[in-house]
Structure formats: structure tokens, C-alpha cells
Design a protein around this motif. Structure first.
Motif, short mmCIF file in Angstrom:
data_model
loop_
_atom_site.label_atom_id
_atom_site.label_comp_id
_atom_site.label_asym_id
_atom_site.label_seq_id
_atom_site.Cartn_x
_atom_site.Cartn_y
_atom_site.Cartn_z
N THR A 1 0.86 -1.20 0.00
CA THR A 1 0.00 0.00 0.00
C THR A 1 0.89 1.24 0.00
N GLY A 2 0.44 2.29 -0.69
CA GLY A 2 1.23 3.52 -0.74
C GLY A 2 2.50 3.36 -1.56
N GLY A 3 2.46 2.46 -2.54
CA GLY A 3 3.66 2.17 -3.33
C GLY A 3 4.09 3.29 -4.26
N GLY B 1 4.36 6.41 -3.17
CA GLY B 1 4.95 7.44 -2.32
C GLY B 1 6.47 7.27 -2.26
N PHE B 2 7.07 8.04 -1.40
CA PHE B 2 8.54 8.07 -1.29
C PHE B 2 9.10 6.68 -0.91
N ILE B 3 8.74 6.17 0.26
CA ILE B 3 9.38 4.93 0.71
C ILE B 3 8.80 3.73 -0.04
N LEU C 1 -3.24 7.67 -4.81
CA LEU C 1 -2.64 8.81 -5.51
C LEU C 1 -3.12 10.14 -4.94
N THR C 2 -2.77 10.36 -3.69
CA THR C 2 -2.97 11.69 -3.11
C THR C 2 -1.91 12.60 -3.70
N TYR C 3 -1.81 13.82 -3.19
CA TYR C 3 -0.78 14.75 -3.68
C TYR C 3 0.62 14.12 -3.60
N ALA D 1 0.96 2.97 3.10
CA ALA D 1 0.05 4.08 2.78
C ALA D 1 -0.30 4.87 4.04
N ALA D 2 -0.12 6.17 3.96
CA ALA D 2 -0.45 7.03 5.09
C ALA D 2 -0.44 8.48 4.64
N GLU D 3 -1.13 9.30 5.39
CA GLU D 3 -0.86 10.72 5.34
C GLU D 3 0.37 10.88 6.22
N SER D 4 1.42 11.53 5.70
CA SER D 4 2.71 11.40 6.38
C SER D 4 3.38 12.71 6.80
N ARG E 1 -8.54 9.36 9.08
CA ARG E 1 -9.23 8.58 8.06
C ARG E 1 -8.29 7.52 7.46
N THR E 2 -7.19 7.97 6.89
CA THR E 2 -6.31 7.02 6.19
C THR E 2 -5.50 6.17 7.18
N ASN E 3 -4.88 6.81 8.14
CA ASN E 3 -3.92 6.08 8.97
C ASN E 3 -4.61 5.14 9.96
N ILE F 1 4.22 -0.39 8.64
CA ILE F 1 5.37 0.52 8.74
C ILE F 1 5.00 1.71 9.63
N SER F 2 5.81 1.93 10.65
CA SER F 2 5.52 3.05 11.55
C SER F 2 6.74 3.96 11.75
N THR F 3 6.56 4.91 12.64
CA THR F 3 7.53 6.00 12.78
C THR F 3 7.98 6.17 14.24
N SER G 1 -2.12 9.26 15.10
CA SER G 1 -2.83 8.35 14.17
C SER G 1 -1.97 7.14 13.86
N LYS G 2 -0.64 7.33 13.76
CA LYS G 2 0.25 6.18 13.51
C LYS G 2 0.27 5.27 14.74
N ALA G 3 0.27 5.85 15.93
CA ALA G 3 0.27 5.05 17.15
C ALA G 3 -1.00 4.20 17.23
N ILE H 1 9.48 0.23 13.12
CA ILE H 1 9.43 1.64 13.49
C ILE H 1 10.73 2.29 13.02
N ALA H 2 10.59 3.23 12.09
CA ALA H 2 11.80 3.81 11.50
C ALA H 2 11.96 5.27 11.86
N SER H 3 13.18 5.75 11.74
CA SER H 3 13.46 7.17 11.96
C SER H 3 13.33 7.93 10.64
N GLU I 1 8.22 18.68 -0.12
CA GLU I 1 7.86 19.42 1.10
C GLU I 1 8.72 18.98 2.29
N LYS I 2 9.41 17.84 2.18
CA LYS I 2 10.19 17.31 3.30
C LYS I 2 11.58 17.95 3.34
N LEU I 3 12.21 17.91 4.52
CA LEU I 3 13.39 18.75 4.78
C LEU I 3 14.49 18.69 3.71
#
Ligand SMILES: NC(=O)c1ccc[n+]([C@@H]2O[C@H](COP(=O)([O-])OP(=O)(O)OC[C@H]3O[C@@H](n4cnc5c(N)ncnc54)[C@H](O)[C@@H]3O)[C@@H](O)[C@H]2O)c1
Length: 355
Positions: free
Chosen positions: A10-12, A14-16, A40-42, A90-93, A107-109, A135-137, A165-167, A188-190, A200-202
Motif C-alpha cells: 500500500t502507498g507504493g 509514495g517516497f518509501i 494517488l494523493t498529492y 500508505a499514510a498521510e505522512s 481517516r487514512t492512517n 510501517i511506523s515511525t 494516528s500512527k500510534a 518503526i523507523a526514523s 515538502e520534506k526537509l
């Protein structure tokens, strides 16, 4: 060891997720099928997977544009491909977006993860070899004091709508192992960095702003500490745990590579100055401190002993090499960045998926 064959990622797009699909086909010897389920969100960009689509599309790679909140649509995909594995990215991240609009995150997460678990529970039986990997954070653990580390046994203390929401999703996944005997694992990744990350990410934001000579916004005093993990190392952790992890267990996978935000941005400026032939200090002068994010966690830090000892995973890309590869990728893929920024890839989606 699990033999995973019909894998729903899911969320294939996206970035990761897109890095993971490349990794699976190109670096693991995997010989099964991948069914990429993405709304296919933004943040979802099918252009990330053109190479895979060309080589394996219609035989071993399939794309389904589905919202994981849509239970019936998921039902059809599970049936169509006889899914035996879910690898759930897949997640809003994006934390900042969760502060301004938390609803999509719940909703998504939360609901999306629940739907996937229910689909698996409906079909799979304990001991049948089917598996759910989530996959979590590190953000689920909250903020770490200097010198402290998060262990898999550390109590959760999420502090933003994103991490909450991830928790919630992590707890649901574990509860399905405990209550229904569903085979599940969680990693759980960093903070990840590498190719195909939404600008939009750093890191991609900073690289991009440097190329456009725009200010480099750093939150607060720049002293927030993040642990950085090369995305390829995250992919190997996910795969190794999905194949070898013990059901019901959670594994931390971090970079063991902590930097304050200001140190990271300064280092990036130095790399960019060298690569683009600018004088030292050229990009550093663009650094601008901006108002801090509300509830900004000071530090995240994962202890990774468990995954190293029990699974045999370790990081393979050090920070110098990873940053070098990442900067090169963004410099060599300006068109990708431009397309994402201008929304041109939306046009590509419309043409290719008749949307
Ligand atoms: N990026 C990081 O540094 C990091 C670190 C640790 C964990 N994670 C986790 O890894 C996962 C992937 O993160 P990412 O950075 O690749 O995210 P991303 O935002 O780049 O990609 C998310 C993908 O999920 C899709 N998606 C969103 N909502 C959906 C829905 N309702 N139905 C189907 N698809 C949907 C999007 O279209 C997109 O392709 C997330 O679960 C995130 O919490 C990320």
C-alpha cells in the motif's frame, strides 16, 4: 522464514513505498507479484515506478488506484490477486499538514489500517503463512531526553495528530495478532532520506531552495535532533522483518545517526556548494530561522539492538555516502522535481489512468 508471493504494497507510489518496490524487484531475488494499492494523493506519483512498470507491468507488477478507506474496493483487490501479504506504507505522512488538517490522518492512517486488517482477518487463518507488515515511525514514542533511547518496550507518547494516528494504527495491528492470531509485524523507523521524496520534506526542500536561491527555513533555534536513515536501509529492514520477524513483534530500525536540524542544513549547504561550484558560504547565507512548529518534538532516538540481534539487519549506507547519493539524485532529476512542483505529474496520471 516466510515465502511471500502475492504482495499488496500500500502507498507504493509514495517516497518509501516506491523505493521499496524498486528494492524488492531489483535487490532481493523476489520472484512473486506486487500489487501496488495507492489512492494517488498529492504525495503519490506513479512516475516513480516507470522502470518497474515497463519491465514487470501486467506480469509481476500491478497498480490498483484504490483508497484504503474504501472497504469494498479493497475486498475486490484481495480477491482478484489472492493476496498473501500486506506491506502497509500508505499514510498521510506530513506532520505540518496534520496540524492544519488532522481529519485525513485519522481517516487514512487509522480507518485505512483497520480496513486492511479486517480484509486480512476475513480471509487468512492463523498458521497459513500469510502475513501483515505495518510501517511506523519513531514519532509514536514522543520526544526523547538527551542520552535516552526508545526501545520497543518504551510506552507510546505521540504528540501530533500524525504520530497519534500512527500510534493508533500500530496498536490495532498488534491487537490483531494478539486477539485473532493474525501473523503481523511492525517496523518503526526514523527520518528517511533518499530519492523520490516529496519536495515538502526537509532534504529535498532545502536542495530545491538552494538551487532557486530561496531562503532555507529552519524551525525555532534549529536544535531539534533527528536520526537519519537512508531509505534503502529502511527497505531492507522492512523486507527482512516481513520475511523473518516473529509474529506480534515490533522492531526499531533507525540510522543511529543523530543531527540537529541546523547541523544537517549546514552540512547540506557545504555539499551543494562543492557540487555546484559555488564559493563556501554561498548557500549558508540563505539559512533563515522561522517560527517553531507547535508541539515540535525535541529529539527522536531509536535503539536498534533487537533488529540487529534477532533479524541480522544493519545499516549499509553511512551518512556521507547517503547524502552524496541523495544530492546527486535531486541534481540529476530536476525534471522529476519540476513535474511534482508544477503538478505536471497529475497530467501524466490523468492520461495514463484515465482519471
Ligand atoms: N518519510 C519518513 O521519514 C518516514 C519515517 C518513518 C516512517 N514512515 C512511514 O512510512 C510510510 C510511508 O511514508 P512516505 O514518506 O513514503 O509517505 P508519502 O507521503 O511519500 O507516501 C504516502 C503514499 O500513500 C498513499 N496514500 C495516502 N493515503 C492513501 C489512502 N487513503 N489510500 C491509499 N493510498 C494512500 C499516497 O498516495 C502516497 O503514495 C508511512 O506510513 C509513514 O508513516 C515514514
Amino acid at each position: 522464514m516466510r515465502k511471500l508471493q502475492n504482495i499488496m504494497v500500500t502507498g507504493g507510489c509514495g517516497f518509501i513505498g516506491s523505493n521499496f518496490i524498486h528494492y524488492l524487484f531489483e535487490d532481493t531475488g523476489f520472484d512473486g507479484r506486487v500489487i501496488n494499492v495507492d489512492k494517488l494523493t498529492y504525495a503519490g506519483n506513479p512516475a516513480n515506478l516507470v522502470r518497474i512498470e515497463q519491465k514487470y507491468g501486467g506480469t509481476r507488477y500491478f497498480f490498483e488506484r484504490v483508497d484504503i478507506v474504501d472497504f469494498d474496493a479493497l475486498d475486490a483487490v484481495f480477491d482478484k490477486y489472492d493476496i498473501d501479504t500486506v506491506i502497509h506504507f500508505a499514510a498521510e505522512s506530513h506532520v505540518d499538514r496534520s496540524i492544519h488538517g488532522p481529519k485525513a490522518f485519522i481517516r487514512t492512517n487509522v480507518l485505512g489500517t483497520f480496513n486492511l486488517l479486517e480484509q486480512a482477518r476475513k480471509r487468512w487463518r492463523p498458521g497459513d503463512g500469510r502475513h501483515f507488515h505495518h510501517i511506523s515511525t519513531d514519532e509514536v514514542y514522543g520526544s526523547a531526553e538527551p542520552g535516552d533511547y526508545f526501545y520497543e518496550t518504551t510506552a507510546y507518547s505521540p504528540r501530533s495528530p500524525y504520530s497519534a494516528s500512527k500510534a493508533a494504527a500500530d496498536h490495532l495491528v498488534r491487537s490483531y495478532a494478539n486477539t485473532y492470531g493474525l501473523s503481523t509485524t511492525v517496523t518503526i523507523a526514523s527520518n528517511n532520506y533518499g530519492p523520490y521524496q516529496f519536495p515538502e520534506k526537509l532534504l529535498p526542500l532545502m536542495i530545491n531552495n538552494m538551487l532557486e536561491e530561496k531562503p532555507l527555513p529552519v524551525y525555532g533555534d534549529g536544535m531539534n535532533v533527528r536520526d537519519w536513515l537512508y531509505v534503502g536501509d529502511h527497505c531492507s529492514a522492512v523486507w527482512m522483518v516481513a520475511v523473518h520477524g516473529k509474529s506480534g513483534q515490533t522492531y526499531n530500525a533507525g540510522g543511529e545517526n543523530e543531527w540537529t536540524n541546523i547541523e544537517l542544513v549546514q552540512r547540506l549547504c557545504g555539499i551543494m556548494e562543492a557540487k555546484t561550484g559555488k564559493t563556501p558560504g554561498h548557500y549558508k547565507r540563505l539559512i533563515t530561522f522561522v517560527k517553531d512548529r507547535p508541539g515540535h518534538d525535541r529529539r527522536y532516538a531509536l535503539n536498534c539492538d533487537k533488529i540487529k540481534k534477532q533479524i541480522g539487519w544493519k545499516q549499509s549506507v553511512d551518512f556521507e555516502e547517503g547524502l552524496d547519493k541523495t544530492v546527486d539524485w535531486y541534481l540529476n532529476n530536476r525534471q522529476w522535481v519540476e513535474n511534482v512542483k508544477t503538478g505536471e505529474y497529475r497530467e501524466w496520471i490523468r492520461k495514463n489512468y484515465s482519471i
